[in-house]
Design an enzyme around this catalytic site. Structure first.
Site, PDB file in Angstrom:
ATOM      1  CB  THR A   1       6.309   3.641  -3.734  1.00 32.08           C
ATOM      2  OG1 THR A   1       6.438   4.522  -2.818  1.00 32.08           O
ATOM      3  CG2 THR A   1       5.046   3.557  -4.698  1.00 32.08           C
ATOM      4  CB  CYS A   2       8.544  -1.208  -5.644  1.00 33.45           C
ATOM      5  SG  CYS A   2       9.524   0.164  -6.342  1.00 33.45           S
TER       6      CYS A   2
END
Length: 161
Positions: free
Chosen positions: A48-49
């Protein structure tokens, strides 16, 4: 204790990459006389990052800075070499200052430790975004566990409007 709106940022040190190599610096001085958007991710190069959080701030950095923001910065509990490589890999170096908290000490001072030991990832920083105006937290968006939304660049832009 977790930081809240109205708090002064805690004292401490972080590391950023300069042209001549890593530089440890005083956080209080970094935020002094500036309006900064700071966002934190649990880890560089994680799904996600890397797919949403940092890319959103890279693509929206100019628009965010047009909202009277001087600096956009990303914080993670990773060493500075990892943070720098991650920033370079996603084209962030010119738009987002990559800040490393390799020992998790500043994350502890923020009250934002996320224990991911069960997933073999150790102690990390919770996902959040904040506006820090001359060292005072004026906006804070803390993500619920395993979610992504309120700390996104898009949400920040909407709040700054």
């Amino acid at each position: 204790m977790t930081i809240v709106v109205g708090d002064s940022i805690p004292k401490g040190n972080l590391v950023r990459m300069r042209e001549d190599g890593p530089e440890a610096f005083d956080v209080t001085e970094f935020f002094q006389n500036k309006r900064v958007v700071l966002f934190s991710v649990p880890g560089a190069f994680t799904a996600t990052c890397s797919n949403k959080h940092l890319p959103g701030y890279v693509s929206n950095a100019t628009a965010i800075k047009q909202k009277q923001i001087d600096v956009v910065a990303c914080l993670a509990v990773n060493d500075i070499h990892v943070m720098h490589a991650w920033g370079e890999s996603l084209g962030a170096i010119n738009d987002v200052i990559m800040l490393a908290d390799g020992n998790c000490s500043y994350t502890e001072a923020l009250g934002m430790v996320l224990d991911l030991s069960a997933a073999n990832m150790g102690r990390r920083c919770k996902r959040f975004s904040a506006v820090i105006d001359d060292g005072v937290i004026t906006m804070l968006n803390l993500e619920p566990p395993r979610e992504f939304g309120v700390s996104s660049a898009e949400a920040m832009l909407e709040q700054l409007s």
